[in-house]
Enzyme design. Structure first.
Site, PDB file in Angstrom:
ATOM      1  CB  SER A  55      79.426  48.723  95.790  1.00 45.53           C
ATOM      2  OG  SER A  55      78.750  47.966  96.774  1.00 45.53           O
ATOM      3  CG  HIS A  56      77.504  50.300  99.989  1.00 42.67           C
ATOM      4  ND1 HIS A  56      77.209  49.143  99.301  1.00 42.67           N
ATOM      5  CD2 HIS A  56      76.434  51.111  99.810  1.00 42.67           C
ATOM      6  CE1 HIS A  56      76.007  49.246  98.767  1.00 42.67           C
ATOM      7  NE2 HIS A  56      75.517  50.427  99.049  1.00 42.67           N
ATOM      8  NE  ARG A  60      77.745  53.891  97.521  1.00 41.20           N
ATOM      9  CZ  ARG A  60      76.492  53.764  97.122  1.00 41.20           C
ATOM     10  NH1 ARG A  60      75.606  54.693  97.394  1.00 41.20           N
ATOM     11  NH2 ARG A  60      76.126  52.732  96.409  1.00 41.20           N
ATOM     12  CB  ALA A 130      76.242  53.943 104.224  1.00 39.42           C
ATOM     13  CG  ASP A 186      72.969  45.304 103.274  1.00 38.00           C
ATOM     14  OD1 ASP A 186      71.932  45.547 102.621  1.00 38.00           O
ATOM     15  OD2 ASP A 186      73.879  46.151 103.436  1.00 38.00           O
ATOM     16  CG  LEU A 187      68.376  40.735 100.833  1.00 37.57           C
ATOM     17  CD1 LEU A 187      67.153  41.087  99.987  1.00 37.57           C
ATOM     18  CD2 LEU A 187      68.371  39.252 101.146  1.00 37.57           C
ATOM     19  CG  ASP A 196      77.613  45.729  93.413  1.00 33.11           C
ATOM     20  OD1 ASP A 196      78.759  46.093  93.769  1.00 33.11           O
ATOM     21  OD2 ASP A 196      76.886  45.008  94.105  1.00 33.11           O
ATOM     22  CG  LEU A 312      76.738  30.988 107.761  1.00 32.01           C
ATOM     23  CD1 LEU A 312      76.841  31.459 109.210  1.00 32.01           C
ATOM     24  CD2 LEU A 312      75.282  30.665 107.448  1.00 32.01           C
ATOM     25  N   PRO A 313      75.961  33.950 104.658  1.00 30.41           N
ATOM     26  CG  PRO A 313      73.696  34.513 104.475  1.00 30.41           C
ATOM     27  CD  PRO A 313      74.613  33.414 104.911  1.00 30.41           C
ATOM     28  NE  ARG A 316      82.067  37.461  98.985  1.00 32.37           N
ATOM     29  CZ  ARG A 316      81.743  37.163  97.726  1.00 32.37           C
ATOM     30  NH1 ARG A 316      82.669  37.155  96.792  1.00 32.37           N
ATOM     31  NH2 ARG A 316      80.499  36.898  97.384  1.00 32.37           N
TER      32      ARG A 316
END
Lengths: 345, 345
Positions: A55-56, A60, A130, A186-187, A196, A312-313, A316
């Site tokens: 999505s970034h 974009r 971004a 990053d949320l 998204d 973990l965040p 992925r």
């Protein structure tokens, strides 16, 4: 520009990271940025694509191009860095992108954080289009902690209100650890990232319940209804809403930037980039008492895994990155063709 | 100690703020704190009760008393303040409470924030058993922004894990505004505050769905099942979980304090206070570019109200406070009797 790997299906191909950066750099320059700005944005965008943050990523690029075409943003802006105090740096991005402003202020920010133990960077008059994790991750790779917030454009209804006020207002955090890549998250403080929703609309998919409302303020799972006059909800009810409010205060009120509801791009058809502000706080953990920070953060990770946590965040993203380093970055062949056309002007 | 107002129902009565502080101060001293520590904790606890934050008001007193009786905490600890860098202050709370450590470091922290633009206070070896907003609100009353985080004791299952690791790990924020009391929030990163689970158990009420799991890891709405071998969930799924992880890193790894899973109070029956750390970040908005911060934050509040928001975070507390200033603090008569007994030793 050559395709590195055989085509994996009728529509996918692979491109190397360096090649993708070079291609995107051409796109940016052809559409009106300076070479300096192009280099920074191309690296940022290719990194997101490489890490599977679609999505970034190159998704974009059309938005960047139409924005540059609308004269809404100054693609050649030269940021003005102001040394305000022993822990405070300001940057006027001069209606340019936020990433070059961060890059210009970064050496001074790091120097201050290492000397004072903590330092803040207040970027104003800037456009951030971004992902936010690329802004914080490099600090953790140097052994520092970093937190960043950026406000965006009105599309989130405060908990308890009827109409949108906040942007998707992400919070990003990065911290070093001893035995692996930094801990990074990053949320968006919205229930779903705006990118998204756009991706779901493009793919004809529905978004999860509790994500947004339509133009009448009614709950909907149709991404188009959200994008066309509707709005998003904050994540986590009143708590996410409070955090989103905090992001407006830190990224706009404290920087001298616009709130998410303040800018008017109606005279710039095609403009997509929010004209707001961004805040970064950087902390030097070597000033802390006790054991080395990176050992301690590693211990927390160890306990989280021992409690059954698989991922973990950020894991992925790191797996996608490692894969891309071997195979190249998988990209839709049509998308790649479009980028090549854009690179021609 | 006299009752100020007529009894409102069979079990409620009123007490003045000053009287409640004096009563609680006696309780603390009688159970082993120094007069200095007693004054700080009594003020903190009475403020929460006055503001209607019952889960952190006099409800906490039996926990303080049993903890002091167990010799788990040093009620007479004298905090040691360390001036580390132009923006970094550390305090060793010396196994005492966190609030006296903050009070001891506060003048230096404010001086550094005003000079450097930002400063951090890292408290370690401390016990925090109170609400977090009383720690940040006074900074905003002086025109500063403050953020604080504190970790607690293992009772929250990380998103994607099977067993608890994190504490309820609240985040508090305070910022000044032009035409009203500061904007303040204090949110547990758990789906519900631990004190509220205890209150629900005491009242025989159920907790909302998605709040916690029982000792087998199964979802439950029974507060007793959560308290007896069960655990809480983070708010907002993976996002709240990421924020809770950040709180562990900032409040423990960065301060030199214990993680929520690290302390062992099994040899101190009656101990209730988590022995961890706390971080505060204070920012001076007068260093920022653009219009006065308090005017800008007021503008955000104005827009939130214009969008239909009835109540800001903190409004309920301020209304309760204003009411208590006129009528006194409503308190259960039996509770008041118990406090008076505790004040005798």
């Amino acid at each position: 520009m050559s395709v590195q790997s055989p085509v994996v299906d009728s529509s996918s191909t692979y491109i190397g990271f360096t090649e993708l950066v070079a291609l995107l750099q051409q796109v940016f320059v052809k559409h009106g940025t300076s070479p300096q700005v192009a280099a920074i944005l191309a690296n940022n965008c290719a990194s997101a694509e490489r890490d599977g943050a679609h999505s970034h990523g190159v998704f974009r690029i059309p938005g960047y191009v139409s924005t540059l075409g609308s004269a809404w943003v100054n693609g050649s802006a030269v940021p003005v860095v102001e040394d305000v105090a022993s822990g405070f740096v300001r940057v006027d991005a001069c209606n340019g992108f936020a990433q070059p402003a961060l890059a210009a202020a970064r050496p001074l920010l790091v120097e201050k954080a290492r000397s004072a133990g903590i330092a803040v960077l207040a970027i104003r008059n800037s456009h951030h289009f971004a992902a936010l994790w690329p802004d914080v991750e490099p600090f953790a790779e140097e052994g520092l902690l970093a937190i960043s917030v950026v406000n965006s454009m009105t599309c989130v209804v405060p908990h308890g209100a009827d109409r949108p006020v906040f942007g998707t207002n992400p919070i990003a955090f990065a911290a070093p650890r001893a035995d692996g890549p930094p801990i990074v998250f990053d949320l968006a403080t919205s229930a779903i990232a705006h990118g998204d929703v756009q991706l779901a609309a493009r793919k004809g998919e529905r978004v999860p319940p509790g994500t947004g409302v339509d133009s009448l303020g009614q709950p909907t799972q149709d991404p188009k209804a959200i994008l066309e006059g509707g709005a998003l909800l904050p994540f986590g009810g009143h708590k996410g809403s409070a955090l989103s409010m905090m992001v407006e205060l830190l990224a706009a009120a404290l920087t001298g930037g616009n709130f998410s509801f303040e800018f008017d791009w109606s005279n710039h058809p095609g403009a997509k980039t929010p004209w707001t502000g961004q805040l970064l706080i950087v902390i030097d953990p070597s000033k802390a008492a006790g054991q080395n920070f990176a050992e301690r953060s590693q211990e927390l990770v160890r306990q989280m895994h021992a409690a059954g946590l698989k991922r973990l965040p950020g894991d992925r993203r790191h797996r996608a990155r490692a894969k891309a380093e071997v195979e190249g970055i998988a990209i839709d062949a049509q998308e790649l063709s479009r980028l090549r056309v854009l690179a021609q002007g």
